[in-house]
Design a protein around this motif. Structure first.
Motif, PDB file in Angstrom:
ATOM      1  N   TRP A  54       0.890  -1.065   0.024  1.00 53.56           N
ATOM      2  CA  TRP A  54       0.130   0.091   0.008  1.00 53.56           C
ATOM      3  C   TRP A  54       0.970   1.214  -0.098  1.00 53.56           C
ATOM      4  CZ3 TRP A  54      -4.731  -0.179  -0.948  1.00 53.56           C
ATOM      5  CH2 TRP A  54      -5.701  -1.597  -0.923  1.00 53.56           C
ATOM      6  N   PHE A  83      -2.544   4.930   2.610  1.00 56.26           N
ATOM      7  CA  PHE A  83      -1.946   4.010   3.647  1.00 56.26           C
ATOM      8  C   PHE A  83      -0.905   4.952   4.411  1.00 56.26           C
ATOM      9  CE2 PHE A  83       1.250   0.881   5.405  1.00 56.26           C
ATOM     10  CZ  PHE A  83       0.470   0.392   6.348  1.00 56.26           C
ATOM     11  N   GLN A 133       7.742  -4.601  -2.365  1.00 54.61           N
ATOM     12  CA  GLN A 133       6.725  -5.128  -1.753  1.00 54.61           C
ATOM     13  C   GLN A 133       7.025  -6.767  -2.006  1.00 54.61           C
ATOM     14  OE1 GLN A 133       2.942  -4.525  -3.773  1.00 54.61           O
ATOM     15  NE2 GLN A 133       1.939  -6.247  -3.103  1.00 54.61           N
ATOM     16  N   ASP A 146       3.207  -9.570   4.144  1.00 54.30           N
ATOM     17  CA  ASP A 146       2.659  -8.154   3.661  1.00 54.30           C
ATOM     18  C   ASP A 146       3.832  -7.174   4.086  1.00 54.30           C
ATOM     19  OD1 ASP A 146       0.170  -8.749   3.580  1.00 54.30           O
ATOM     20  OD2 ASP A 146      -0.517  -8.597   5.367  1.00 54.30           O
ATOM     21  N   THR A 159       6.550  -4.485   3.498  1.00 56.70           N
ATOM     22  CA  THR A 159       6.807  -3.627   2.369  1.00 56.70           C
ATOM     23  C   THR A 159       7.848  -2.699   2.876  1.00 56.70           C
ATOM     24  OG1 THR A 159       4.674  -3.812   1.530  1.00 56.70           O
ATOM     25  CG2 THR A 159       5.651  -2.066   0.817  1.00 56.70           C
TER      26      THR A 159
END
Length: 212
Positions: free
Chosen positions: A24, A28, A144, A149, A151
């Motif tokens: 994101w 975000f 990413q 998840d 990042t």
């Protein structure tokens, strides 16, 4: 920067990490906090400060150069590189409206070079820089992972002035000598899975970024 975020921000090998990032970006991470990514584990807010005296790498618009990303731990995923708009200036923090809407480079599951788990283990790939850019800019990079998840976010300060990777405003002298030899951008390695867990991204001979 150190006054705000401490010296840990200069050498923390995890870098600007959001374990809940999932790739994101806008919506975000708050505007004005892109470089520090509003990180919750470590404080990288000092990277968001508007400064016009950061170390910069001198580049040529439209040139093809080689990017390097350290592969301390290999993971599959995507690496996207964005550039600031011509209206951006280093006198204000980087916000989402200061970036061009689309990345100028995107790669997936990069080829690797060197042995695993060391400072000499890298992912190398060739990138064509944006055309028609002049003056100071930020290259905003997002890595990413596709297997979690996690990042990573990175700001690299550059100036498009016809340079070939020279770095200035580093250390007491304020200048580093130009690279003696840059890797040839004409022969990238064959693709294979994996990307870097440590996003100390740089150019051919170690350009600065805001991750130390």
């Amino acid at each position: 920067m150190v006054t705000q975020s401490g010296t840990n921000s200069l050498y923390n090998w995890f870098a600007v990490l959001r374990s809940d990032g999932a790739g994101w970006m806008k919506g975000f991470i708050p505007g004005g906090e892109l470089c520090g990514a509003n990180a919750t584990i470590y404080d990288f807010g000092g990277f968001d400060l508007a400064r016009d005296d950061r170390p910069v790498t001198h580049l040529t618009a439209g040139a093809t150069i080689r990017f390097r990303c350290n592969k301390w731990a290999a993971h599959p995923g995507w690496f996207r590189s964005h550039i600031t708009k011509d209206t951006w200036a280093p006198s204000r923090p980087l916000s989402w409206d200061g970036l061009e809407p689309e990345p100028f480079d995107k790669v997936q599951d990069l080829p690797r070079a060197g042995g695993p788990g060391s400072e000499n283990s890298d992912y190398l790939w060739n990138v064509k820089l944006p055309e028609d850019k002049t003056g100071r800019h930020i290259i905003y990079s997002v890595w990413q992972r596709s297997d979690s998840d996690e990042t990573f976010y990175n700001c690299s300060d550059v100036v498009f002035d016809g340079g070939n990777g020279e770095v200035t405003s580093v250390g007491e002298s304020g200048t580093l000598p130009p690279p003696s030899q840059s890797p040839s951008p004409s022969a990238p390695a064959s693709p294979q899975p994996g990307m870097s867990h440590r996003t100390t991204s740089d150019w051919a001979d170690g350009a600065p970024d805001r991750q130390g």
